[in-house]
Design a protein around this motif. Structure first.
Motif, PDB file in Angstrom:
ATOM      1  N   UNK A 103       0.842  -1.201   0.000  1.00 20.94           N
ATOM      2  CA  UNK A 103       0.000   0.000   0.000  1.00 20.94           C
ATOM      3  C   UNK A 103       0.876   1.249   0.000  1.00 20.94           C
ATOM      4  N   UNK A 104       1.873   1.257  -0.871  1.00 20.00           N
ATOM      5  CA  UNK A 104       2.776   2.386  -1.088  1.00 20.00           C
ATOM      6  C   UNK A 104       3.714   2.700   0.082  1.00 20.00           C
ATOM      7  N   UNK A 105       3.739   1.832   1.086  1.00 21.01           N
ATOM      8  CA  UNK A 105       4.685   2.065   2.188  1.00 21.01           C
ATOM      9  C   UNK A 105       5.826   1.067   2.081  1.00 21.01           C
ATOM     10  N   UNK A 150      -2.574  -4.939   8.982  1.00 21.98           N
ATOM     11  CA  UNK A 150      -3.207  -4.865   7.671  1.00 21.98           C
ATOM     12  C   UNK A 150      -3.055  -6.159   6.878  1.00 21.98           C
ATOM     13  N   UNK A 151      -2.336  -7.105   7.463  1.00 22.73           N
ATOM     14  CA  UNK A 151      -2.081  -8.369   6.775  1.00 22.73           C
ATOM     15  C   UNK A 151      -2.580  -9.512   7.657  1.00 22.73           C
ATOM     16  N   UNK A 174     -10.328 -11.227  11.275  1.00 20.68           N
ATOM     17  CA  UNK A 174     -11.086 -10.490  12.278  1.00 20.68           C
ATOM     18  C   UNK A 174     -10.681  -9.020  12.359  1.00 20.68           C
ATOM     19  N   UNK A 175      -9.416  -8.712  12.058  1.00 21.10           N
ATOM     20  CA  UNK A 175      -8.983  -7.311  12.099  1.00 21.10           C
ATOM     21  C   UNK A 175      -9.135  -6.605  10.756  1.00 21.10           C
ATOM     22  N   UNK A 176      -9.937  -7.178   9.857  1.00 25.03           N
ATOM     23  CA  UNK A 176     -10.212  -6.602   8.535  1.00 25.03           C
ATOM     24  C   UNK A 176      -8.943  -6.226   7.766  1.00 25.03           C
ATOM     25  N   UNK A 229     -13.623  -8.419  -1.424  1.00 23.51           N
ATOM     26  CA  UNK A 229     -12.710  -7.291  -1.573  1.00 23.51           C
ATOM     27  C   UNK A 229     -11.313  -7.476  -1.004  1.00 23.51           C
ATOM     28  N   UNK A 230     -11.054  -8.566  -0.269  1.00 19.53           N
ATOM     29  CA  UNK A 230      -9.716  -8.756   0.312  1.00 19.53           C
ATOM     30  C   UNK A 230      -8.791  -9.409  -0.723  1.00 19.53           C
TER      31      UNK A 230
END
Lengths: 294, 227
Positions: free
Chosen positions: B63-65, B81-82, B154-156, B188-189
């Protein structure tokens, strides 16, 4: 930090304590043995220090006055001595009292010392106590300079040797205690590492899920404090029982001046309690970091 | 662009060269199979994505980081995020299904209300209703992997990484797990799945990146397919 997290840390810490009973027991035992040994060493050091301080404070300077001084000038010399820096107290011993004391100590009822000698051979003296016994040599020098002082005595030679010896006793006991503490830290860290090792998969998982290092550390640190304090309580109970029975049995042996001051002993036991907590935290901190490197 | 690899190489401290000059791009919403024999570098590539390993050379962006230049303190944020699904599930045996899933939220400091609301949602998503209070030891392999997937979701996360998720499961159970992963992808994931289960991959009609000795041997992103 949120209140919910703090609650979570404590809950996890207590859960872990009750889940790993054997390891908790092993850690408490290790900590209490370490603290017991350190406590005994500190207690011996404190008592030795007490004894040494007493020995040192027995050191005093005796200043002998010229015999032909008027009582005014003797009083004046006394004032001058009081003004010397580091002098705590002075005690004037008139020559007549000195003779009576001598009579009492070496003479007998059968003969009168004064009559035997014909006159009182003793001078007026001042007994001088220093605030810091280590200053006696310099104070004695100052006193010797006052005119009208015939001679100054402070156990030259012996005093230096005594202070040299007490200094070494203090240094050696501090080094010994420092080594004990270091040994205790490593021993406790090793025991706690076993407990953390048992949960390494959970820690790894937490790291991969995105837990911060501190979030993982806190429950272990709380657990470390609890184990440390519990271990300390056990050793304090043992020391308390042992020392008070020692005090009761040794009362008659007054040549051993054991510390009985309740404020010193209370601080000592509180320090041990704090030491338990600190050792538990240090042990945890040293042990856990390698598991966080994921 | 969700994931970018630029000339990434990884040599382990024992001298093993796991990845050799890998460059690839993965778009948001893709489903990607990462294939290759054991030792081809699949696991290493996956581990680089959530920074369990750092590359010896090259740059990686999520994500660009930059994953490589990121400070140690920022790594937890990246990992939230993963989502990661493991071959051996890595469930905590002394926790129930619900607790295992809730654990992932607890350890990132989520509050109790959110946990109570979110956990049943994901458990429903992986079709484990009624098993909430079971322990992992009481579940079949397929069910255990569903718990693993629920925990990862669970943490989307924006990216779900599955390293051989069907490696310990039979074919039929694997098909069920694949359906679940496709479903997650449809919602969407982005999903990256390392596997050597050819029979699952063949019928999927998804992008397939094949590694061989640390290099990309084939990538059907442009419509080419593997034999």
């Amino acid at each position: 930090m949120r209140a919910g997290s703090i609650f979570y840390f404590f809950r996890e810490a207590f859960k872990s304590l009750s889940r790993n009973k054997l390891l908790s027991f092993a850690t408490i035992s290790t900590i209490s043995v370490c603290i017991l040994i350190i406590g005994i060493a500190v207690l011996i050091t404190l008592n030795t220090g007490n004894f040494i301080t007493q020995l040192e404070s027995d050191v005093e300077i005796v200043a002998y006055m010229d015999k032909d001084l008027t009582s005014e000038s003797v009083t004046d010399i006394g004032e001058q001595i009081k003004e010397i820096q580091g002098v705590k107290a002075i005690n004037f011993v008139p020559r007549d009292d000195a003779l009576k004391k001598l009579q009492k100590n070496i003479g007998g009822k059968e003969y009168d010392l004064k009559a035997t000698l014909g006159k009182n051979p003793l001078p007026d003296t001042y007994e001088i106590k220093a605030s810091n016994p280590h200053d006696v040599a310099s104070i004695a020098g100052e006193v010797g300079k006052i005119s009208g002082v015939y001679k100054v005595n402070y156990g030259k030679g012996f005093v230096e040797k005594l202070f040299n010896a007490t200094r070494w006793i203090r240094i050696i006991s501090l080094v010994f205690i420092a080594l004990l503490v270091l040994g205790a830290i490593f021993l406790i860290a090793t025991t706690i590492r076993l407990a953390i090792f048992a949960r390494r998969k959970e820690i790894y998982l937490m790291k991969l899920i995105g837990s911060t290092d501190w979030f993982i550390r806190w429950p272990f640190i709380i657990e470390g404090i609890l184990l440390g304090v519990l271990g300390a309580v056990v050793s304090i109970a043992i020391l308390l029982a042992a020392y008070s029975s020692l005090l009761n049995n040794i009362e008659t042996m007054s040549f051993l001046p054991l510390i009985t001051s309740s404020s010193i002993l209370r601080n000592f036991y509180l320090s041990l309690l704090a030491a338990g907590g600190v050792l538990g935290v240090l042990g945890t901190f040293i042990s856990i970091n390698r598991f966080l490197d994921v | 662009m969700l994931v970018q690899f630029y000339n990434v190489s990884k040599v382990y401290s024992n001298g093993v060269k796991a990845l050799d000059d890998i460059s690839l791009k993965i778009d948001k919403g893709e489903f990607i199979f990462l294939m290759g024999a054991s030792g081809a570098g699949k696991s290493t590539l996956v581990k680089l994505l959530f920074r369990e390993e750092l590359p010896t050379r090259g740059q990686i962006f999520l994500a660009s980081r930059s994953v490589v230049r990121m400070k140690r303190a920022e790594v937890p944020k990246l990992r939230r995020n993963v989502g990661i699904v493991f071959q051996d599930f890595k469930l905590l045996e002394n926790k129930t299904v619900s607790e295992n899933v809730a654990f992932a939220m607890e350890v990132v400091g989520a509050n109790t209300r959110d946990i109570k609301q979110r956990v049943p949602e994901v458990i429903k998503m992986v079709s484990l209703q009624g098993k909430e209070d079971s322990f992992p030891g009481e579940l079949s392999g397929g069910e255990q992997q569903r718990v693993g997937i629920a925990r990862a979701l669970v943490n989307r996360p924006v990216l779900l990484i599955a390293d051989e998720p069907t490696g310990n499961l039979d074919f039929e159970t694997s098909t069920g797990i694949m359906e679940l992963l496709y479903d997650i992808n449809r919602k969407g994931t982005t999903v990256i799945m390392a596997t050597h289960a050819r029979e699952l991959v063949k019928v999927a009609h998804k992008r397939i990146i094949t590694l061989e000795k640390g290099k990309i041997a084939s990538d059907n992103a442009d419509g080419e397919s593997i034999a």
